[in-house]
Motif scaffolding. Structure first.
Motif, mmCIF file in Angstrom:
data_model
loop_
_atom_site.group_PDB
_atom_site.id
_atom_site.type_symbol
_atom_site.label_atom_id
_atom_site.label_comp_id
_atom_site.label_asym_id
_atom_site.label_seq_id
_atom_site.Cartn_x
_atom_site.Cartn_y
_atom_site.Cartn_z
ATOM 1 N N PRO A 1 28.557 40.012 38.318
ATOM 2 C CA PRO A 1 29.445 40.011 38.366
ATOM 3 C C PRO A 1 30.420 40.370 37.666
ATOM 4 O O PRO A 1 30.559 39.574 36.753
ATOM 5 C CB PRO A 1 29.404 38.691 39.830
ATOM 6 C CG PRO A 1 28.575 38.132 39.268
ATOM 7 C CD PRO A 1 27.386 39.026 38.228
ATOM 8 N N GLN A 2 31.750 40.753 37.612
ATOM 9 C CA GLN A 2 32.929 40.210 37.280
ATOM 10 C C GLN A 2 33.304 39.567 37.921
ATOM 11 O O GLN A 2 34.132 39.696 39.284
ATOM 12 C CB GLN A 2 33.140 41.576 37.242
ATOM 13 C CG GLN A 2 32.270 42.773 36.748
ATOM 14 C CD GLN A 2 31.769 43.046 34.584
ATOM 15 O OE1 GLN A 2 33.179 42.967 34.129
ATOM 16 N NE2 GLN A 2 31.137 42.471 34.895
ATOM 17 N N VAL A 3 34.651 38.741 37.274
ATOM 18 C CA VAL A 3 35.564 37.549 36.892
ATOM 19 C C VAL A 3 36.913 39.509 37.915
ATOM 20 O O VAL A 3 37.155 40.404 37.103
ATOM 21 C CB VAL A 3 36.219 38.092 36.091
ATOM 22 C CG1 VAL A 3 37.580 36.899 36.635
ATOM 23 C CG2 VAL A 3 35.482 36.641 35.671
ATOM 24 N N SER A 4 37.042 38.933 39.485
ATOM 25 C CA SER A 4 38.093 39.542 40.167
ATOM 26 C C SER A 4 37.768 39.353 41.532
ATOM 27 O O SER A 4 37.454 38.570 41.640
ATOM 28 C CB SER A 4 37.708 41.138 40.207
ATOM 29 O OG SER A 4 37.873 42.101 41.206
ATOM 30 N N THR B 1 33.682 43.591 43.536
ATOM 31 C CA THR B 1 33.090 43.263 41.905
ATOM 32 C C THR B 1 32.488 42.259 41.932
ATOM 33 O O THR B 1 31.518 42.255 40.835
ATOM 34 C CB THR B 1 34.505 43.684 41.516
ATOM 35 O OG1 THR B 1 35.707 44.388 41.896
ATOM 36 C CG2 THR B 1 34.525 43.609 39.954
ATOM 37 N N ARG B 2 32.765 40.971 42.452
ATOM 38 C CA ARG B 2 32.377 39.923 42.109
ATOM 39 C C ARG B 2 31.816 39.252 43.135
ATOM 40 O O ARG B 2 32.167 38.648 44.165
ATOM 41 C CB ARG B 2 33.756 39.116 42.188
ATOM 42 C CG ARG B 2 33.289 36.938 42.098
ATOM 43 C CD ARG B 2 34.468 36.005 41.253
ATOM 44 N NE ARG B 2 35.641 36.588 42.199
ATOM 45 C CZ ARG B 2 36.055 35.800 43.550
ATOM 46 N NH1 ARG B 2 35.133 34.872 44.104
ATOM 47 N NH2 ARG B 2 37.298 35.800 44.196
ATOM 48 N N CYS C 1 29.061 37.911 43.654
ATOM 49 C CA CYS C 1 28.016 36.401 43.892
ATOM 50 C C CYS C 1 28.380 35.866 45.043
ATOM 51 O O CYS C 1 27.897 35.378 45.390
ATOM 52 C CB CYS C 1 27.849 35.603 42.329
ATOM 53 S SG CYS C 1 29.375 35.676 41.756
ATOM 54 N N SER C 2 30.137 36.193 45.126
ATOM 55 C CA SER C 2 30.649 34.957 45.853
ATOM 56 C C SER C 2 29.659 35.942 47.488
ATOM 57 O O SER C 2 29.565 34.720 48.570
ATOM 58 C CB SER C 2 32.319 34.712 46.160
ATOM 59 O OG SER C 2 32.556 34.476 44.855
ATOM 60 N N CYS D 1 29.160 29.422 35.475
ATOM 61 C CA CYS D 1 30.346 30.260 36.710
ATOM 62 C C CYS D 1 30.624 31.612 36.074
ATOM 63 O O CYS D 1 31.167 31.155 35.149
ATOM 64 C CB CYS D 1 30.653 29.472 37.058
ATOM 65 S SG CYS D 1 32.191 30.534 38.571
ATOM 66 N N PHE E 1 33.385 31.835 36.075
ATOM 67 C CA PHE E 1 35.151 32.558 35.140
ATOM 68 C C PHE E 1 34.747 31.275 33.827
ATOM 69 O O PHE E 1 35.972 30.739 34.028
ATOM 70 C CB PHE E 1 35.401 31.662 36.417
ATOM 71 C CG PHE E 1 35.629 32.482 37.624
ATOM 72 C CD1 PHE E 1 37.290 33.007 37.671
ATOM 73 C CD2 PHE E 1 35.120 32.981 38.750
ATOM 74 C CE1 PHE E 1 37.569 34.385 38.507
ATOM 75 C CE2 PHE E 1 35.641 34.093 39.682
ATOM 76 C CZ PHE E 1 36.885 34.452 39.402
#
Ligand code: SF4
Length: 361
Positions: free
Chosen positions: A157-160, A165-166, A168-169, A269, A271
């Motif tokens: 997943p990418q920081v966003s 895009t993210r 995982c959450s 994480c 992030f």
């Protein structure tokens, strides 16, 4: 106070419902709702990540006099239970069990089968089932393959702020929680309060969240008559208020803060900043190897600046961890430290008020 504020803060939806208004006539989204009437709810679900903000949320409702018999804790396991330990702290499941037991509340785990790693390795395949613990035992929620299409991830997943895009959450927490709510008949015909610990201070995105609103699983007007409100009790709190309530109740800080992390998110994480990656690499050598190998095989890094995780770890200056009991806990699955301290013994953890980059839970 403006009339809008009065509406948000004083006219509590629960009271309006109790006054006999029809649900469709009741305002259901409140930007500010720091105090609500907890007594109208049949079930109070506290999403317990094991971090300071969810603990503070639980303590807040206890201070408000919530009926303890209505409270249950939910924890979504990021790595699932099928053998992966790619992302999260190894002790996190055990810690949450110890926390729930210490407070005397039931705790129900739920997860996406295969966890983060299984979802990331999706390759022209269907999503895996969700697993949900309930008072009547574990249920398996299969996917509807007549409606879903096979898909491929094969990247982190990418920081966003965008949850697609993210992913995982959404895939590992939000979706799991929704299916757990939607698939338990015990909530039908009931008023359910769903509590999460976001705070506006954390990000510009969270600054826009409403404090009280209809949850996506709310079906109050439908056949199921399931009323679900989402409430964020500490949304407007400062970090100082969070630590204050934790100290007031003699709850020992969760391990990540004791190590110097500013947040208790997944250990690895997406992030995390260079300081945290460097700290993991220094104190837990080998922990980053699997992430490094996936970055190479996917040809995509966790970070959007295309720097590989090992390079970032080498760039950062590691934290100096001084809490040796917390350090020993990291490599153990069983949480062996106490939950509460004695009066006058509470110690502010090294990570309090630090802005080390470790992201949302
Ligand atoms: S803590 Fe980080 S890695 Fe874990 S689910 Fe949340 S955003 Fe993703």
């Amino acid at each position: 106070m403006s009339s809008h504020d009065v509406d948000d803060q004083v006219v509590i939806p629960g009271l309006a419902l109790e006054a006999g208004l029809s649900p469709k006539d009741v305002k259901t989204s409140f930007f500010d709702a720091p105090d609500i009437d907890l007594s109208i709810y049949d079930n109070i679900i506290v999403c317990m990540s094991g971090g300071k903000d969810s603990i503070a949320s639980l303590l807040r409702i206890l201070e408000m006099g919530a009926d303890r018999d209505k409270i249950e804790l939910w924890h979504h396991e990021v790595d699932g239970r099928e053998g992966s330990s790619l992302m999260d702290w190894r002790f996190m499941t055990s810690y949450n069990k110890a926390l729930a037991a210490a407070f005397g509340f039931p705790l129900y785990f739920s997860w996406l089968e295969g966890g983060f790693e299984g979802e990331m390795l999706k390759n022209n395949s269907y999503g895996r089932p969700h697993k949900v613990e309930t008072p009547d035992g574990l249920i398996t929620l299969e996917r509807d393959t007549t409606r879903a299409k096979p898909s491929t991830r094969l990247k982190f997943p990418q920081v966003s702020a965008n949850l697609q895009t993210r992913w995982c959450s959404s895939a590992l927490k939000i979706d799991v929680g929704r299916r757990a709510l939607n698939n338990q008949a015990r909530f039908n015909g009931k008023k359910v309060l769903f509590i999460t610990g976001e705070r506006r201070e954390e990000s510009a995105n969270r600054a826009r969240y409403s404090q009280l609103e209809r949850h996506a699983c709310d079906r109050r007007e439908g056949r199921l008559a399931r009323h679900v409100d989402a409430w964020r009790p500490v949304l407007a709190w400062s970090e100082e208020q969070v630590w204050d309530i934790i100290a007031r109740h003699n709850v020992i800080s969760p391990v990540p803060y004791r190590l110097g992390w500013g947040r208790s998110s997944c250990m690895k994480c997406i992030f995390n900043d260079a300081t945290i990656w460097a700290t993991i690499n220094k104190y837990f050598p080998g922990e980053l190897d699997a992430l490094d190998a996936y970055e190479v095989s996917f040809g995509t890094t966790i970070r959007r600046d295309k720097k590989g995780i090992m390079d970032v770890a080498k760039m950062g200056v590691p934290l100096e961890i001084t809490d040796l009991a917390a350090l020993r806990q990291v490599t153990q699955e069983d949480y062996t430290l106490p939950i509460f301290c004695g009066d006058g013994e509470w110690v502010q953890p090294a990570g309090a008020f630090l802005r080390t980059g470790c992201g949302p839970s």
